[in-house]
Design an enzyme around this catalytic site. Structure first.
Site, mmCIF file in Angstrom:
data_model
loop_
_atom_site.group_PDB
_atom_site.id
_atom_site.type_symbol
_atom_site.label_atom_id
_atom_site.label_comp_id
_atom_site.label_asym_id
_atom_site.label_seq_id
_atom_site.Cartn_x
_atom_site.Cartn_y
_atom_site.Cartn_z
ATOM 1 C CG ASP A 113 42.489 46.159 40.790
ATOM 2 O OD1 ASP A 113 42.316 46.538 41.584
ATOM 3 O OD2 ASP A 113 41.293 47.148 39.467
ATOM 4 C CG ASP A 143 37.741 34.473 40.987
ATOM 5 O OD1 ASP A 143 37.686 36.337 41.396
ATOM 6 O OD2 ASP A 143 36.519 34.259 41.938
ATOM 7 C CG ASN A 167 34.552 40.843 39.609
ATOM 8 O OD1 ASN A 167 35.031 39.661 39.247
ATOM 9 N ND2 ASN A 167 35.201 41.537 39.823
#
Length: 142
Positions: free
Chosen positions: A76, A52, A43
């Site tokens: 996650d 994503d 990220n």
């Protein structure tokens, strides 16, 4: 009851199922706890779209091996509860899941536990979580 990103069952669905399972119990059940490796780094370095996409690849692997049995319970973190499966078949499906994730270039720690009967699925998944944590620690040492 469904996660908007992955279309897996979500945490609300999971919590409701836990209550049902306490009442009925489960026989010949396998539980899996999965935690992605490197989501935060992805990220931060490649953007949230890449993160994503990673989450979705895990969901695809889970659906391929355990259709309708997987839950996304955190950013996650994923769990699978598969009742009515022999220990041998469950072990084979866990190996298949690992292969599916590897094919999709997903790095994750996976903890899996099988039990003949339980009315406490949360305890079963805590054991799977412990196994997952041990695997994660081993991965960090490599």
């Amino acid at each position: 009851y469904y996660d908007m990103l992955t279309h897996l069952n979500n945490r609300n669905s999971y919590m409701e199922q836990l209550n049902d399972w306490k009442q009925t119990g489960l026989d010949r059940v396998g539980g899996i706890y999965i935690d992605l490796n490197g989501l935060k780094k992805m990220n931060d370095t490649q953007g949230h779209e890449a993160g994503d996409a990673l989450i979705c690849r895990v969901a695809q692997a889970l659906e391929a091996v355990f259709p309708q049995r997987a839950y996304r319970i955190g950013g996650d973190e994923f769990v699978v509860v598969q009742p009515d499966i022999s220990q041998t078949a469950f072990t084979a499906k866990v190996q298949q899941l690992r292969a599916e994730m590897q094919q999709r270039e997903v790095s994750a720690a996976v903890g899996a536990v099988w039990q003949q009967h339980t009315n406490d699925v949360e305890a079963l998944l805590r054991r799977a979580d412990d196994c997952m944590y041990q695997e994660k620690q081993q991965m960090k040492q490599l």
